[in-house]
Design an enzyme around this catalytic site. Sequence first.
Site, PDB file in Angstrom:
ATOM      1  N   ASP A 133       0.844  -1.196   0.000  1.00 45.25           N
ATOM      2  CA  ASP A 133       0.000   0.000   0.000  1.00 45.25           C
ATOM      3  C   ASP A 133       0.882   1.250   0.000  1.00 45.25           C
ATOM      4  OD1 ASP A 133      -2.171  -1.653   0.303  1.00 45.25           O
ATOM      5  OD2 ASP A 133      -2.705  -0.972   2.315  1.00 45.25           O
ATOM      6  N   ARG A 183      -1.010  -0.467  -8.826  1.00 44.61           N
ATOM      7  CA  ARG A 183      -2.417  -0.235  -8.504  1.00 44.61           C
ATOM      8  C   ARG A 183      -2.573   1.292  -8.327  1.00 44.61           C
ATOM      9  NH1 ARG A 183      -3.295  -0.994  -2.504  1.00 44.61           N
ATOM     10  NH2 ARG A 183      -3.333  -3.229  -2.825  1.00 44.61           N
TER      11      ARG A 183
HETATM   12  C1  FAD Z   1      -8.261  -1.627  -4.084  1.00 42.61           C
HETATM   13  C2  FAD Z   1      -7.969  -0.301  -3.442  1.00 42.61           C
HETATM   14  C3  FAD Z   1      -6.779  -0.118  -2.777  1.00 42.61           C
HETATM   15  C4  FAD Z   1      -6.489   1.117  -2.195  1.00 42.61           C
HETATM   16  N1  FAD Z   1      -5.243   1.324  -1.645  1.00 42.61           N
HETATM   17  C5  FAD Z   1      -4.906   2.569  -1.251  1.00 42.61           C
HETATM   18  C6  FAD Z   1      -3.560   2.876  -0.854  1.00 42.61           C
HETATM   19  O1  FAD Z   1      -2.672   2.016  -0.839  1.00 42.61           O
HETATM   20  N2  FAD Z   1      -3.276   4.153  -0.485  1.00 42.61           N
HETATM   21  C7  FAD Z   1      -4.221   5.154  -0.505  1.00 42.61           C
HETATM   22  O2  FAD Z   1      -3.897   6.322  -0.215  1.00 42.61           O
HETATM   23  N3  FAD Z   1      -5.506   4.881  -0.856  1.00 42.61           N
HETATM   24  C8  FAD Z   1      -5.861   3.633  -1.227  1.00 42.61           C
HETATM   25  N4  FAD Z   1      -7.157   3.392  -1.633  1.00 42.61           N
HETATM   26  C9  FAD Z   1      -8.210   4.422  -1.408  1.00 42.61           C
HETATM   27  C10 FAD Z   1      -8.220   5.457  -2.532  1.00 42.61           C
HETATM   28  O3  FAD Z   1      -7.102   6.290  -2.467  1.00 42.61           O
HETATM   29  C11 FAD Z   1      -9.496   6.335  -2.455  1.00 42.61           C
HETATM   30  O4  FAD Z   1      -9.486   7.034  -1.230  1.00 42.61           O
HETATM   31  C12 FAD Z   1     -10.801   5.561  -2.549  1.00 42.61           C
HETATM   32  O5  FAD Z   1     -10.715   4.528  -3.471  1.00 42.61           O
HETATM   33  C13 FAD Z   1     -11.977   6.516  -2.934  1.00 42.61           C
HETATM   34  O6  FAD Z   1     -11.777   7.074  -4.185  1.00 42.61           O
HETATM   35  P1  FAD Z   1     -12.406   6.499  -5.541  1.00 42.61           P
HETATM   36  O7  FAD Z   1     -11.303   6.181  -6.449  1.00 42.61           O
HETATM   37  O8  FAD Z   1     -13.273   5.361  -5.261  1.00 42.61           O
HETATM   38  O9  FAD Z   1     -13.132   7.713  -6.230  1.00 42.61           O
HETATM   39  P2  FAD Z   1     -14.206   8.771  -5.745  1.00 42.61           P
HETATM   40  O10 FAD Z   1     -14.274   9.760  -6.839  1.00 42.61           O
HETATM   41  O11 FAD Z   1     -13.898   9.237  -4.363  1.00 42.61           O
HETATM   42  O12 FAD Z   1     -15.527   7.922  -5.692  1.00 42.61           O
HETATM   43  C14 FAD Z   1     -16.198   7.480  -6.855  1.00 42.61           C
HETATM   44  C15 FAD Z   1     -17.530   6.900  -6.448  1.00 42.61           C
HETATM   45  O13 FAD Z   1     -17.324   5.691  -5.735  1.00 42.61           O
HETATM   46  C16 FAD Z   1     -18.209   5.574  -4.638  1.00 42.61           C
HETATM   47  N5  FAD Z   1     -17.425   5.579  -3.379  1.00 42.61           N
HETATM   48  C17 FAD Z   1     -16.138   5.952  -3.224  1.00 42.61           C
HETATM   49  N6  FAD Z   1     -15.745   5.789  -1.949  1.00 42.61           N
HETATM   50  C18 FAD Z   1     -16.824   5.321  -1.292  1.00 42.61           C
HETATM   51  C19 FAD Z   1     -17.052   4.949   0.057  1.00 42.61           C
HETATM   52  N7  FAD Z   1     -16.093   5.042   0.984  1.00 42.61           N
HETATM   53  N8  FAD Z   1     -18.283   4.505   0.380  1.00 42.61           N
HETATM   54  C20 FAD Z   1     -19.246   4.378  -0.554  1.00 42.61           C
HETATM   55  N9  FAD Z   1     -19.099   4.720  -1.844  1.00 42.61           N
HETATM   56  C21 FAD Z   1     -17.891   5.174  -2.203  1.00 42.61           C
HETATM   57  C22 FAD Z   1     -19.108   6.762  -4.709  1.00 42.61           C
HETATM   58  O14 FAD Z   1     -20.249   6.399  -5.445  1.00 42.61           O
HETATM   59  C23 FAD Z   1     -18.323   7.784  -5.476  1.00 42.61           C
HETATM   60  O15 FAD Z   1     -19.118   8.681  -6.158  1.00 42.61           O
HETATM   61  C24 FAD Z   1      -7.458   2.169  -2.219  1.00 42.61           C
HETATM   62  C25 FAD Z   1      -8.663   1.959  -2.893  1.00 42.61           C
HETATM   63  C26 FAD Z   1      -8.916   0.765  -3.508  1.00 42.61           C
HETATM   64  C27 FAD Z   1     -10.208   0.600  -4.237  1.00 42.61           C
END
Ligand code: FAD
Length: 310
Positions: A133, A183
């Site tokens: 991560d 990722r």
């Molecule tokens: C597999 C994976 C690994 C990750 N690893 C890391 C990492 O190592 N380091 C790091 O900093 N971050 C990590 N993250 C978190 C990432 O940085 C984002 O904070 C998170 O994925 C929310 O952003 P989004 O890309 O989904 O987009 P957004 O634009 O925030 O969301 C898009 C849509 O997804 C849905 N959504 C998003 N989040 C949520 C929620 N919490 N609850 C319900 N619906 C939601 C909503 O409908 C939203 O409109 C990871 C995420 C994933 C999926």
Amino acid sequence: MGVGRTLLLAASKSAFLNDQATKRAFVRRAVRKFMPGERAEDALDAAQAFAPENRGVIFTQLGEALTQLSEADAVRAHYMGLFDQIAARGLREAHVSVKPTQLGLDLDPAACAAHHDALAAKAAATGSFLWIDMEDSSYVDRTLALYTALKAKYPLTGLAMQAYLRRTPADLEALFAVKPVVRLVKGAYAEPPEVAFPEKRDTDQAYYDISVRMLEKAKTGECTAIFGTHDIGLVDRLVVKAKELGVADGQYQIHMLYGIRDAEQRKYARDGRHVKTLVSYGSSWYKWYMRRLAERPANVWFVVRSAFPA
Ligand SMILES: Cc1cc2nc3c(=O)[nH]c(=O)nc-3n(C[C@H](O)[C@H](O)[C@H](O)COP(=O)(O)OP(=O)(O)OC[C@H]3O[C@@H](n4cnc5c(N)ncnc54)[C@H](O)[C@@H]3O)c2cc1C
């Protein structure tokens, strides 16, 4: 950054709120939306249900900065055992994701690197895969160095990179030398504007641009591109772009978190995309859960509703 997100990320660092939240049954109920349970067995059971849906899984035990190195030894031992359990259950496409600080990055970088080495070797021996991560921006240089050294020895390792960081395009270009498995995520931590884009639309644009670059490199075998996002519009555009560029389905994947956009995860898997669901477990869920709320402050209502279950 919205006020709700700022407050929730600030609350994620409060020891008092951590203590209060983890004692409250209604908060624990709400957390279940995002994790099947606190034990590794809960996560493994949940993963077994994904297999017939053609969905892979990534396991991660929650927990962050440590106070003593013996805790890192325990985290390593835990994951060594988890790789064995994955193999014993015959789970396919089942990976593990770790946080360098949990393996002692702050306390002893050499010991931390040795732990990563041991876990990457174990992943290879058990037919699994090790993910690293990306944590807050103060760890990026050290995490990139850790991954670069690890990838040279163990091909079955991948790294998360954050689109909101202004430095990421340059970091990625440098990383192509080791044919990385990346990722790409948007980024979950509170960062100053000189380090990360304060506006969501800039992060979204950066995400698309960086992904296209990864796809170009995926086509020539110099990168494996993973889209770690629930932004369905963005994923759909990237799937089209991959087709346009002639990138084969296996050279990119879609990873999402357990409990978020579940119907879409199943649909992508049904359509033949490579999908993995990241399942978290463990008792140290407070900071992690506050970051999930900060991503979508509307989820706070979900916690409130959980206080009054039907
Ligand atoms: C597999 C994976 C690994 C990750 N690893 C890391 C990492 O190592 N380091 C790091 O900093 N971050 C990590 N993250 C978190 C990432 O940085 C984002 O904070 C998170 O994925 C929310 O952003 P989004 O890309 O989904 O987009 P957004 O634009 O925030 O969301 C898009 C849509 O997804 C849905 N959504 C998003 N989040 C949520 C929620 N919490 N609850 C319900 N619906 C939601 C909503 O409908 C939203 O409109 C990871 C995420 C994933 C999926």
